[in-house]
Design an enzyme around this catalytic site. Structure first.
Site, short mmCIF file in Angstrom:
data_model
loop_
_atom_site.label_atom_id
_atom_site.label_comp_id
_atom_site.label_asym_id
_atom_site.label_seq_id
_atom_site.Cartn_x
_atom_site.Cartn_y
_atom_site.Cartn_z
N ARG A 35 -72.10 34.79 24.03
CA ARG A 35 -71.20 35.95 24.14
C ARG A 35 -69.85 35.58 24.75
NH1 ARG A 35 -73.85 41.19 23.98
NH2 ARG A 35 -75.30 40.93 22.28
N ARG A 39 -66.19 41.47 25.42
CA ARG A 39 -65.48 42.38 26.31
C ARG A 39 -64.95 41.77 27.60
NH1 ARG A 39 -69.84 46.99 25.93
NH2 ARG A 39 -71.01 45.09 25.59
N ARG A 48 -59.80 44.65 19.11
CA ARG A 48 -60.91 45.52 18.67
C ARG A 48 -60.59 47.01 18.78
NH1 ARG A 48 -66.18 45.29 19.11
NH2 ARG A 48 -65.88 47.47 18.56
N ASP A 84 -73.12 39.70 14.53
CA ASP A 84 -74.20 40.30 15.32
C ASP A 84 -75.51 40.08 14.59
OD1 ASP A 84 -74.52 42.19 17.81
OD2 ASP A 84 -75.95 42.86 16.31
N TYR A 159 -86.06 45.95 17.11
CA TYR A 159 -85.04 47.00 16.90
C TYR A 159 -85.46 47.95 15.77
CZ TYR A 159 -81.76 44.85 20.13
OH TYR A 159 -81.16 44.37 21.27
O1 CP3 Z 1 -71.92 34.81 21.48
C1 CP3 Z 1 -70.90 35.22 20.92
O2 CP3 Z 1 -69.76 35.18 21.44
C2 CP3 Z 1 -70.99 35.72 19.47
C3 CP3 Z 1 -71.15 37.08 19.35
C4 CP3 Z 1 -72.48 37.81 19.38
C5 CP3 Z 1 -72.52 39.22 19.37
N1 CP3 Z 1 -73.81 39.61 19.23
C6 CP3 Z 1 -71.34 40.09 19.43
C7 CP3 Z 1 -71.50 41.43 20.02
C8 CP3 Z 1 -73.81 37.35 19.32
C9 CP3 Z 1 -74.34 35.93 19.33
C10 CP3 Z 1 -74.63 38.51 19.23
C11 CP3 Z 1 -76.09 38.47 19.07
C12 CP3 Z 1 -76.89 39.62 19.51
N2 CP3 Z 1 -76.68 40.95 19.28
C13 CP3 Z 1 -78.13 39.51 20.18
C14 CP3 Z 1 -78.77 38.21 20.55
C15 CP3 Z 1 -78.10 37.61 21.72
C16 CP3 Z 1 -78.52 38.21 23.03
O3 CP3 Z 1 -77.62 38.67 23.74
O4 CP3 Z 1 -79.70 38.13 23.36
C17 CP3 Z 1 -78.63 40.80 20.40
C18 CP3 Z 1 -79.91 41.16 21.10
C19 CP3 Z 1 -77.71 41.71 19.81
C20 CP3 Z 1 -77.80 43.18 19.74
C21 CP3 Z 1 -76.63 43.81 20.38
N3 CP3 Z 1 -75.41 43.92 19.78
C22 CP3 Z 1 -76.51 44.29 21.73
C23 CP3 Z 1 -77.62 44.35 22.73
C24 CP3 Z 1 -75.16 44.70 21.89
C25 CP3 Z 1 -74.49 45.20 23.16
C26 CP3 Z 1 -74.32 46.67 23.19
C27 CP3 Z 1 -73.31 47.07 24.25
O5 CP3 Z 1 -72.28 47.67 23.89
O6 CP3 Z 1 -73.54 46.79 25.45
C28 CP3 Z 1 -74.51 44.46 20.66
C29 CP3 Z 1 -73.08 44.70 20.37
C30 CP3 Z 1 -72.24 43.48 20.44
N4 CP3 Z 1 -72.49 42.32 19.77
C31 CP3 Z 1 -71.03 43.33 21.15
C32 CP3 Z 1 -70.55 42.05 20.88
C33 CP3 Z 1 -69.26 41.41 21.35
C34 CP3 Z 1 -70.37 44.41 22.00
C35 CP3 Z 1 -69.75 45.43 21.11
C36 CP3 Z 1 -68.31 45.72 21.41
O7 CP3 Z 1 -67.57 44.85 21.90
O8 CP3 Z 1 -67.90 46.83 21.07
#
Ligand code: CP3
Length: 353
Positions: A35, A39, A48, A84, A159
């Site tokens: 990640r 943010r 974004r 994602d 999910y």
């Molecule tokens: O690592 C990186 O920089 C690459 C980006 C990345 C995202 N999602 C971007 C994202 C990666 C590798 C993921 C994978 C992902 N998504 C996982 C596996 C990794 C982990 O953390 O265990 C999981 C479980 C998800 C599902 C998911 N998507 C969650 C739990 C969330 C967060 C929700 C929140 O708002 O708190 C997301 C959304 C997400 N994916 C964001 C990002 C940057 C945030 C959304 C935003 O910025 O508006």
């Protein structure tokens, strides 16, 4: 005319992350952060603004810009494709959205044999935007490797079955044990989708892949081996020509099984010291295990003296491995000061592998 241009394959062969992944000794310890795009970065929040997460994931120019941001800012040893785990599901036409502050939310949870049978397949062409983003990135990145990724079948299934994020994964475990046939049909379908997602990324140019089984740590080793491992194995077995990282949270008891699934590198969270993880992963007659991790992401909010001590401890413990890629034990927390990440990257680069 003599050919003096740098050859991408030659630079890639010395990229510290790829050397460590292959069990060699790199020029300096490689570091990236799960990640790292997101943010915690003001430049991310800016680009974004007003664009929903999933729309961003299917906009190649934006994917390229967001993926590059942490590479420019922190000087990390790898980029990870901005995407994602639900992107391949969305591409296939499954009703999933990402709700800010919550995560993936599924319109119609999948809980029956009929719902599993009705799941659409994913054609590689439905991922053209992702492939285009990968090609743009390879042109921008030069010698810095690009990591592609996917969610593992179990984490995706959680999910789909729960309908959204879940603390106890209770419906998931109930389905697994009461209706194993439907369970295996669902994980089989997800394994096929996941394999396609990774194959498209590799064909477009990613040089490493990471399979995120973020919630696998909720399972006993016995259930993991019976209900999950065969499907994750099939995914990893479908990917050729690049090193494969396999990661989950709370997976101290599952590490050997996760390696057996076909991983070249095993991700370790902060609960287990890396030298202990290496002992658990060591198998007589197999190369020394390669690990990734494992700084507690919450620690990045501590005084830098404490961060400094922990980074040095982790790099020291990682010397027990065949190779070590420095990372966090899970993703960067949104309220992390990005300057701390830059300082960690610099500190790691100053240490001896
Ligand atoms: O690592 C990186 O920089 C690459 C980006 C990345 C995202 N999602 C971007 C994202 C990666 C590798 C993921 C994978 C992902 N998504 C996982 C596996 C990794 C982990 O953390 O265990 C999981 C479980 C998800 C599902 C998911 N998507 C969650 C739990 C969330 C967060 C929700 C929140 O708002 O708190 C997301 C959304 C997400 N994916 C964001 C990002 C940057 C945030 C959304 C935003 O910025 O508006």
């Amino acid at each position: 005319m003599p050919d003096t241009a740098p050859r991408p394959t030659e630079t890639a062969a010395t990229a510290p992350l790829l050397v460590a992944a292959a069990g060699g000794t790199p020029a300096h310890p490689p570091v990236w952060f799960m990640r790292q795009a997101g943010r915690s970065l003001p430049e991310y929040r800016k680009v974004r603004e007003g664009i929903p997460m999933l729309q961003a994931c299917f906009t190649p120019d934006l994917v390229c810009e967001i993926t590059m941001q942490p590479v420019r800012r922190h000087g990390v040893d790898a980029a990870i494709l901005f995407s994602d785990i639900v992107v391949p599901l969305v591409a296939a036409g499954i009703g999933v959205d990402i709700v800010p502050g919550t995560g993936p939310v599924v319109a119609e949870p999948v809980r029956t044999g009929a719902a599993v049978a009705a799941l659409p397949e994913l054609a590689p062409g439905q991922l053209d935007k992702v492939a285009e983003a990968v090609r743009l990135l390879r042109a921008e990145l030069g010698a810095t490797p690009l990591i592609g990724f996917a969610g593992a079948p179990f984490t995706l299934a959680s999910y789909l079955i729960e309908g959204g994020p879940s603390r106890h994964h209770e419906r998931t475990k109930a389905l697994m044990h009461s209706d194993p046939r439907t369970w295996h049909a669902l994980l089989g379908a997800l394994a096929t989708i996941t394999a396609t997602f990774l194959e498209v990324q590799v064909a477009a140019g990613v040089q490493v892949v990471q399979l995120f089984d973020s919630w696998a740590g909720a399972l006993s080793e016995r259930d993991y081996r019976e209900f999950v491992l065969p499907h994750s194995s099939r995914v990893l077995g479908a990917v050729h020509g690049v090193p494969k990282i396999h990661f989950g949270v709370g997976t101290g008891e599952l590490l050997p099984a996760m390696r057996e699934a076909g991983a070249d590198v095993v991700g370790v969270d902060w609960r287990l010291p890396l030298d202990v993880a290496v002992r658990r992963l060591t198998v007589r007659g197999r190369p020394a295990p390669v690990v990734q991790g494992n700084l507690d992401p919450a620690l990045l909010l501590a005084d830098f003296d404490a961060v400094d001590r922990e980074v040095r401890r982790i790099v020291g413990e990682g010397r027990a491995a065949g190779g070590h890629i420095v990372n966090l034990g899970h993703g960067v927390l949104p309220n992390t000061d990005p300057d701390v990440l830059t300082r960690v990257s610099e500190l790691v680069h100053s240490l001896t592998p």
